[in-house]
Design an enzyme around this catalytic site. Structure first.
Site, PDB file in Angstrom:
ATOM      1  N   GLU A  31      -0.450  -1.996  -7.488  1.00 32.70           N
ATOM      2  CA  GLU A  31       0.218  -3.173  -8.059  1.00 32.70           C
ATOM      3  C   GLU A  31       1.174  -2.627  -9.112  1.00 32.70           C
ATOM      4  O   GLU A  31       0.734  -2.130 -10.149  1.00 32.70           O
ATOM      5  CB  GLU A  31      -0.863  -4.074  -8.669  1.00 32.70           C
ATOM      6  N   ARG A  35       6.612  -5.038 -15.977  1.00 35.30           N
ATOM      7  CA  ARG A  35       6.576  -4.948 -17.439  1.00 35.30           C
ATOM      8  C   ARG A  35       7.649  -4.014 -17.945  1.00 35.30           C
ATOM      9  O   ARG A  35       7.729  -3.754 -19.142  1.00 35.30           O
ATOM     10  CB  ARG A  35       5.198  -4.444 -17.897  1.00 35.30           C
ATOM     11  N   LYS A 119      -7.232 -13.451  -9.349  1.00 32.14           N
ATOM     12  CA  LYS A 119      -7.457 -12.353 -10.283  1.00 32.14           C
ATOM     13  C   LYS A 119      -8.271 -12.917 -11.453  1.00 32.14           C
ATOM     14  O   LYS A 119      -8.126 -14.102 -11.801  1.00 32.14           O
ATOM     15  CB  LYS A 119      -6.089 -11.845 -10.749  1.00 32.14           C
TER      16      LYS A 119
HETATM   17  C1  3PG Z   1      -3.339  -5.737 -15.495  1.00 36.36           C
HETATM   18  O1  3PG Z   1      -2.187  -6.114 -15.636  1.00 36.36           O
HETATM   19  O2  3PG Z   1      -3.990  -6.035 -14.495  1.00 36.36           O
HETATM   20  C2  3PG Z   1      -3.969  -4.965 -16.608  1.00 36.36           C
HETATM   21  O3  3PG Z   1      -3.056  -4.529 -17.544  1.00 36.36           O
HETATM   22  C3  3PG Z   1      -4.871  -3.864 -16.208  1.00 36.36           C
HETATM   23  O4  3PG Z   1      -5.810  -3.802 -17.213  1.00 36.36           O
HETATM   24  P1  3PG Z   1      -6.417  -2.417 -17.685  1.00 36.36           P
HETATM   25  O5  3PG Z   1      -5.246  -1.597 -18.172  1.00 36.36           O
HETATM   26  O6  3PG Z   1      -7.407  -2.745 -18.776  1.00 36.36           O
HETATM   27  O7  3PG Z   1      -7.075  -1.764 -16.504  1.00 36.36           O
END
Ligand code: 3PG
Length: 192
Positions: A31, A35, A119
């Site tokens: 994914e 950002r 999600k």
């Molecule tokens: C996301 O966008 O799914 C998260 O930023 C992932 O979270 P994590 O960095 O705590 O794994």
């Protein structure tokens, strides 16, 4: 076996080597988050150069990003909330849409749109495993993809839940990616 979805933020073309490393480590999907300004170009590059890797777009918060992602070749869209316009665009394009829903009201909204998997983000903030168990009682058909605060230490516990379809996170993208992937594969197999 349930999937583990690497959440990847690309800043430059060089960062796309991470996708090679993840695929070599046995995680041929990612994914790529919207950002950074490089997101769409990164998706386009990976879709073209790594056709065997299932690449989608994450952190998609509006229609403009959804269109950019689809135009770049994203094979699925993920949002940190639920957007009906993005849901429509994904359906028109024939790609899966994974919106985030963490409260009963949000889950009912998703169910009303015919969405069967959401999600659950940030999982560690919204109650983690306990919350998922509790939400599964009124929503026995809903499947969740917990993401946010998942680590090598708690991965097996998440994967073992019946309501969990897959687990996402960025924890495999730091340090020695190949050896972390190896450990993840071992946990995925042991959580069967
Ligand atoms: C996301 O966008 O799914 C998260 O930023 C992932 O979270 P994590 O960095 O705590 O794994």
């Amino acid at each position: 076996m349930k999937h583990v979805i690497p959440v990847v933020t690309l800043r430059t073309r060089q960062d796309t080597r991470l996708l090679f490393e993840l695929a070599e480590g046995g995680l041929p999907l990612a994914e790529i988050t919207f950002r950074t300004p490089y997101a769409a170009e990164g998706i386009r590059l990976c879709a073209r150069e790594l056709p065997s890797v299932f690449v989608g777009a994450g952190s998609v918060v509006n229609e403009e990003q959804a269109k950019l992602a689809l135009g770049a070749g994203a094979r699925f869209l993920v949002s940190p909330g639920l957007s009906e316009p993005i849901c429509r665009l994904a359906r028109e394009a024939g790609v899966p849409y994974l919106p985030c829903a963490v409260t009963p009201a949000e889950i009912m909204h998703a169910l009303g749109l015919g969405i069967q998997t959401v999600k659950f983000f940030p999982a560690s903030v919204y109650g983690g495993i306990q919350a998922l168990k509790a939400l599964s009682a009124p929503f026995p058909t809903m499947k969740f993809v917990p993401t946010g605060g998942v680590t090598l230490e708690n991965l097996k516990d998440y994967l073992s839940l019946g309501c969990v379809a897959a687990v996402g996170g960025s924890f495999m993208t730091e340090g020695d990616v190949r050896s972390t992937c190896k450990e993840i594969r071992r946990i995925m197999e042991s959580a069967l």
